[in-house]
Design a protein around this motif. Structure first.
Motif, PDB file in Angstrom:
ATOM      1  N   THR A   2       7.956   8.116 -10.182  1.00 28.94           N
ATOM      2  CA  THR A   2       7.753   8.765  -8.887  1.00 28.94           C
ATOM      3  C   THR A   2       7.393   7.691  -7.869  1.00 28.94           C
ATOM      4  O   THR A   2       6.416   6.955  -8.055  1.00 28.94           O
ATOM      5  N   TYR A   3       8.162   7.595  -6.797  1.00 27.55           N
ATOM      6  CA  TYR A   3       7.977   6.529  -5.810  1.00 27.55           C
ATOM      7  C   TYR A   3       7.297   7.047  -4.545  1.00 27.55           C
ATOM      8  O   TYR A   3       7.236   8.256  -4.305  1.00 27.55           O
ATOM      9  N   PRO A   4       6.793   6.140  -3.713  1.00 31.69           N
ATOM     10  CA  PRO A   4       6.034   6.548  -2.529  1.00 31.69           C
ATOM     11  C   PRO A   4       6.881   7.271  -1.480  1.00 31.69           C
ATOM     12  O   PRO A   4       8.102   7.068  -1.391  1.00 31.69           O
ATOM     13  N   VAL A   5       6.196   8.075  -0.674  1.00 31.96           N
ATOM     14  CA  VAL A   5       6.798   8.630   0.530  1.00 31.96           C
ATOM     15  C   VAL A   5       6.365   7.825   1.752  1.00 31.96           C
ATOM     16  O   VAL A   5       6.951   7.943   2.826  1.00 31.96           O
ATOM     17  N   VAL A   6       5.326   7.005   1.577  1.00 30.26           N
ATOM     18  CA  VAL A   6       4.849   6.089   2.621  1.00 30.26           C
ATOM     19  C   VAL A   6       4.454   4.790   1.940  1.00 30.26           C
ATOM     20  O   VAL A   6       3.797   4.815   0.893  1.00 30.26           O
ATOM     21  N   ASP A  25      12.549   9.341   1.227  1.00 29.24           N
ATOM     22  CA  ASP A  25      12.763   9.211  -0.212  1.00 29.24           C
ATOM     23  C   ASP A  25      13.586   7.951  -0.437  1.00 29.24           C
ATOM     24  O   ASP A  25      14.743   7.987  -0.825  1.00 29.24           O
ATOM     25  N   GLY A  26      12.953   6.823  -0.167  1.00 32.16           N
ATOM     26  CA  GLY A  26      13.663   5.556  -0.207  1.00 32.16           C
ATOM     27  C   GLY A  26      14.050   5.143   1.195  1.00 32.16           C
ATOM     28  O   GLY A  26      14.043   5.928   2.142  1.00 32.16           O
ATOM     29  N   GLU A  44       0.864  -1.186   0.000  1.00 33.54           N
ATOM     30  CA  GLU A  44       0.000   0.000   0.000  1.00 33.54           C
ATOM     31  C   GLU A  44       0.902   1.238   0.000  1.00 33.54           C
ATOM     32  O   GLU A  44       1.976   1.220   0.616  1.00 33.54           O
ATOM     33  N   GLU A  45       0.455   2.314  -0.644  1.00 42.48           N
ATOM     34  CA  GLU A  45       1.377   3.433  -0.793  1.00 42.48           C
ATOM     35  C   GLU A  45       0.674   4.790  -0.795  1.00 42.48           C
ATOM     36  O   GLU A  45      -0.497   4.918  -1.158  1.00 42.48           O
ATOM     37  N   ILE A  46       1.443   5.808  -0.376  1.00 46.03           N
ATOM     38  CA  ILE A  46       1.101   7.208  -0.582  1.00 46.03           C
ATOM     39  C   ILE A  46       2.232   7.822  -1.383  1.00 46.03           C
ATOM     40  O   ILE A  46       3.410   7.686  -1.015  1.00 46.03           O
ATOM     41  N   SER A  47       1.870   8.483  -2.478  1.00 42.68           N
ATOM     42  CA  SER A  47       2.885   9.040  -3.365  1.00 42.68           C
ATOM     43  C   SER A  47       2.579  10.496  -3.678  1.00 42.68           C
ATOM     44  O   SER A  47       1.411  10.905  -3.729  1.00 42.68           O
ATOM     45  N   PRO A  48       3.612  11.295  -3.905  1.00 43.87           N
ATOM     46  CA  PRO A  48       3.388  12.660  -4.379  1.00 43.87           C
ATOM     47  C   PRO A  48       2.915  12.633  -5.828  1.00 43.87           C
ATOM     48  O   PRO A  48       3.285  11.738  -6.596  1.00 43.87           O
ATOM     49  N   VAL A  49       2.089  13.604  -6.186  1.00 44.24           N
ATOM     50  CA  VAL A  49       1.572  13.699  -7.549  1.00 44.24           C
ATOM     51  C   VAL A  49       2.018  15.030  -8.132  1.00 44.24           C
ATOM     52  O   VAL A  49       1.698  16.090  -7.593  1.00 44.24           O
TER      53      VAL A  49
END
Length: 219
Positions: free
Chosen positions: A92-96, A149-150, A53-58
């Protein structure tokens, strides 16, 4: 009137292969968009298929990776590879992100965003990114000013105080169900909502109750 901003990334796409309405791509089941009022960044919580599951910047024109990637990991055949996380630098990868096998969660997981809390009304939540897991009703937070960021960082729980006893949202829902003479709900199905002056509400589909988050120690 319906319109498409001329600043959208694919409005002037010469080959005509991409709809001009599209702002970003590579999401599977987004639930939902939310913003940081301080940084003006937009985020999306995206439900994974099997594992992450993820939260990512858009951002404009961003590709969040699905279905070649689930979260930070290459995805193929219904599973992920942990060998080379975040290897494609064009994405673009997740921040969570969190995995389905966490013992706090149920057999199924589904992330739900969310809020970046920039108010003083509930001081314990100030400058936190708050999100939840739909089935289990768990509510989590990370620092909104120290997004990863990783790598890995702690994801912490938000618990509710009921007469001095810490409880999850799902426990509160189930206890309310019993008082209502209904079967206890097996899942929470929560949502977040903002009100004026820093009010933060928690909604769910099972007990007909909208809960207002208040500072610890208040009644």
């Amino acid at each position: 009137k319906y319109g498409i901003p001329q600043s959208n990334p694919f409005v002037k796409e010469s080959k005509g292969e991409t709809l001009p309405e599209i702002y970003a791509s590579g999401v599977r089941n987004p639930q939902r968009l939310f913003w940081d009022s301080k940084t003006r960044r937009m985020f999306v919580s995206d439900i994974g298929q099997n594992i992450v599951e993820e939260i990512s910047p858009v951002t404009s024109g961003a590709n969040l990776g699905w279905n070649d990637w689930e979260g930070s990991f290459a995805f193929s055949g219904g599973t992920i590879s942990t060998d080379k996380p975040r290897a494609d630098r064009s994405l673009t990868y997740p921040v969570v992100e969190y995995g389905h096998t966490d013992p706090l969660l149920q057999k199924s997981s589904a992330i739900i965003g969310g809020a970046v809390y920039r108010h003083d009304t509930v001081k314990q939540l100030k400058d936190l990114m708050i999100f939840g897991d739909n089935p289990s009703g768990e509510i989590f937070y990370v620092s909104a000013d120290k997004l990863t960021d990783g790598g890995q960082d702690a994801i912490r729980r938000v618990m509710f105080d009921q007469n001095g006893e810490s409880k999850t949202l799902l426990q509160l829902i189930q206890e309310k169900n019993v008082k209502q003479g209904k079967p206890a709900a097996p899942r929470a199905d929560l949502r977040f909502g903002y009100g004026p002056n820093g009010q933060l509400f928690i909604l769910n589909k099972h007990d007909g109750t909208i809960r207002l988050i208040v500072p610890g120690g208040s009644r």
